[in-house]
Scaffold this active site. Structure first.
Site, mmCIF file in Angstrom:
data_model
loop_
_atom_site.group_PDB
_atom_site.id
_atom_site.type_symbol
_atom_site.label_atom_id
_atom_site.label_comp_id
_atom_site.label_asym_id
_atom_site.label_seq_id
_atom_site.Cartn_x
_atom_site.Cartn_y
_atom_site.Cartn_z
ATOM 1 N N ASP A 1 75.629 76.251 -28.941
ATOM 2 C CA ASP A 1 74.538 76.308 -29.906
ATOM 3 C C ASP A 1 73.688 77.498 -29.487
ATOM 4 O OD1 ASP A 1 72.160 76.113 -31.346
ATOM 5 O OD2 ASP A 1 72.189 73.923 -31.375
ATOM 6 N N HIS A 2 73.781 78.590 -30.244
ATOM 7 C CA HIS A 2 73.176 79.841 -29.775
ATOM 8 C C HIS A 2 71.664 79.739 -29.624
ATOM 9 C CE1 HIS A 2 72.730 80.440 -34.163
ATOM 10 N NE2 HIS A 2 71.676 81.157 -33.841
ATOM 11 N N HIS B 1 70.806 72.652 -34.274
ATOM 12 C CA HIS B 1 69.742 73.512 -33.764
ATOM 13 C C HIS B 1 68.417 72.762 -33.584
ATOM 14 C CE1 HIS B 1 72.459 76.720 -34.266
ATOM 15 N NE2 HIS B 1 72.169 77.072 -35.490
#
Length: 493
Positions: free
Chosen positions: A178-179, A241
């Protein structure tokens, strides 16, 4: 200056090497790490895709991508040529046998290397690719596999993907990316909370009034309409996110920065998140879908126009606002307001911690507009933190107060470029550091919560509320927070 520590030599295999994610994010991230001296000269980056390309054609495609997605002042022609020399390519059929012997022959040249396999593909290929990696003897102790979101579209499909990947890779070698967790500010949230006594003592329901999390996008579906219309804002942004940001904000102190210690605490938050039922949806949730409007002074079409005539009756939400509750001793009575949407006025992501107003003021009411303290953690576009405090207005004329910002912009403060999220996470995979990645039980706990909300919406079927592109979503999202005597933070500079 940031300390650049080289990683061990590796063979990074990227499946989906000709796709948008690889060209737009992964190759630029790897180039920056190479340019800064973090990637050893003996390392290889191997693209794997069903597209028939020669190695030279793949390198030229990569060169075009890097020139498109990296600022000119960050491109060094000598470094660019050196980076491209590390690229190899294999034409491969993820579902069949073609190309797998070629990949095996290439990797067998360096059998003792660290081997990350990055699956920049559709999630329905995760299982077949992993099975073929196992079938052709390409998994060893130094292998890792990286899974991009979305990991499933509900709990059932997420479990199926996790089962398929877990059948050939142990959990310690699976990196679910999950960037958002790789952003400098998100990691600084841990430092802020657990390395500073002043905030650690204030981080509870006695002092904090509420928390807001906003992830705003100016773009529409941008060619992803087929995927997005089966997903929507809840699956695309909230389930991963936003819930991860909420976890880092609300979690208790881990025993250490060990990956499992951190993830244990995040899992506790997900399990403490109050489910939203059909009885609650009208008061604590808002779904929206953008219609035509203007973003940044440019006229844009509505969501259904973006999808085309075949989707003229789509009920997919492009905006979600929620009032969430974490059922724990620390957060009892503190609402978490979250919102995300497409075609909003600005690309902007932030966490706002609103402290309670002082119970009594010694200052006359006419001396200032009474403003409680507020901590704003900016994730993008400019990463940093801002603490809003009341100070005396300089000069004579009595005691006049005004809010003042104690502002830290990381890039301006430290006078250097910091690696972006993908750069950091790609290197963490090589190191085997899973702290900023999601564990299987985290993913499934998040889906379990999201599934209940999706069912609640299905039990009370209503179309998403329209909102004009370029606005902050449906007016009902304003009412969601203002009925509690609060307001969304929208001081966007």
């Amino acid at each position: 200056m940031a300390t650049i520590i080289p990683v061990a030599p590796f063979d990074y295999v990227v499946f989906g090497a000709t796709g948008d994610l690889t060209q737009r994010k992964l190759l630029p991230a790897l180039y920056h790490r190479y340019r800064d001296g973090q990637i050893p000269e003996t390392s290889r980056i191997i693209g794997a895709s069903r597209t028939e390309l020669t190695e030279e054609a793949f390198r030229e495609k990569a060169r075009d991508a890097l020139k498109s997605f990296i600022a000119p002042f960050d491109l060094d022609e000598d470094k660019l040529d050196g980076f491209l020399a590390h690229l190899s390519y294999v034409h491969i059929d993820a579902l069949g046998e073609d190309g797998w012997p070629d990949l095996k022959a290439l990797l067998d040249e360096q059998p003792d290397r660290i081997r990350p396999y990055y699956l920049a593909t559709s999630p329905d290929l995760y299982g077949p690719i992993c099975r073929n990696l196992d079938r052709f003897g390409l998994i060893g102790e130094k292998s890792r596999v990286v899974l991009e979101k979305p990991i499933g579209k509900d709990l059932k499909s997420a479990r199926a993907i996790n089962d398929a990947v877990g059948a050939v890779f142990p959990e310690s070698q699976i990196f679910r990316i999950d960037h958002y967790l790789g952003k400098e500010t998100v990691q600084n949230l841990l430092a802020l909370r657990f390395a500073n006594t002043i905030f650690d003592r204030l981080w509870n329901a006695d002092v904090i009034d509420h928390v807001q999390i906003t992830v705003a996008e100016t773009v529409g579906v941008e060619g992803r309409g087929g995927y997005y219309d089966t997903s929507g804002a809840l699956r695309d942004m909230v389930q991963n996110h936003i819930l991860q940001l909420l976890c880092l904000t609300a979690m208790e102190s881990p025993l250490s920065l060990d990956a499992n210690s951190v993830r244990d605490e995040k899992l506790k938050v997900l399990r403490a998140l109050k489910p939203i039922t059909a009885a609650d949806v009208q008061t604590v949730t808002v779904r929206g879908q953008y219609v035509s409007g203007a973003v940044g002074g440019k006229a844009v079409a509505g969501y259904q126009d973006d999808l085309g005539p075949e989707a003229a009756t789509s009920r997919t939400e492009t905006f979600v606002a929620l009032k969430l509750e974490v059922r724990s001793w620390r957060w009892a009575g503190v609402p978490f307001y979250v919102r995300t949407g497409k075609r909003l006025p600005k690309k902007h992501s932030e966490i706002v911690v609103q402290f309670r107003a002082s119970p009594f003021s010694i200052f006359p009411s006419e001396s200032f507009g009474r403003e409680p303290n507020r901590l704003v953690i900016r994730l993008q576009p400019e990463e940093g933190m801002k603490l809003e405090v009341m100070t005396k207005d300089p000069g004579p004329g009595g005691m006049r107060l005004r809010p003042t910002d104690l502002d830290i912009s990381f890039e301006e403060t430290f006078k250097q470029r910091y690696p972006d999220a993908y750069e950091r996470l790609l290197m963490d995979v090589v190191r085997g550091n899973a702290t900023l990645f999601m564990r299987r039980d985290e993913v499934e706990a998040a889906w379990e919560w999201a599934d209940k909300l999706l069912k609640a919406w299905a039990d009370r079927p209503e179309p998403p509320r329209p909102y004009s592109a370029g606005s902050w979503g449906p007016t009902a999202s304003i009412a969601l927070i203002e009925r509690d005597g609060r307001t969304w933070h929208e001081e966007l500079k």
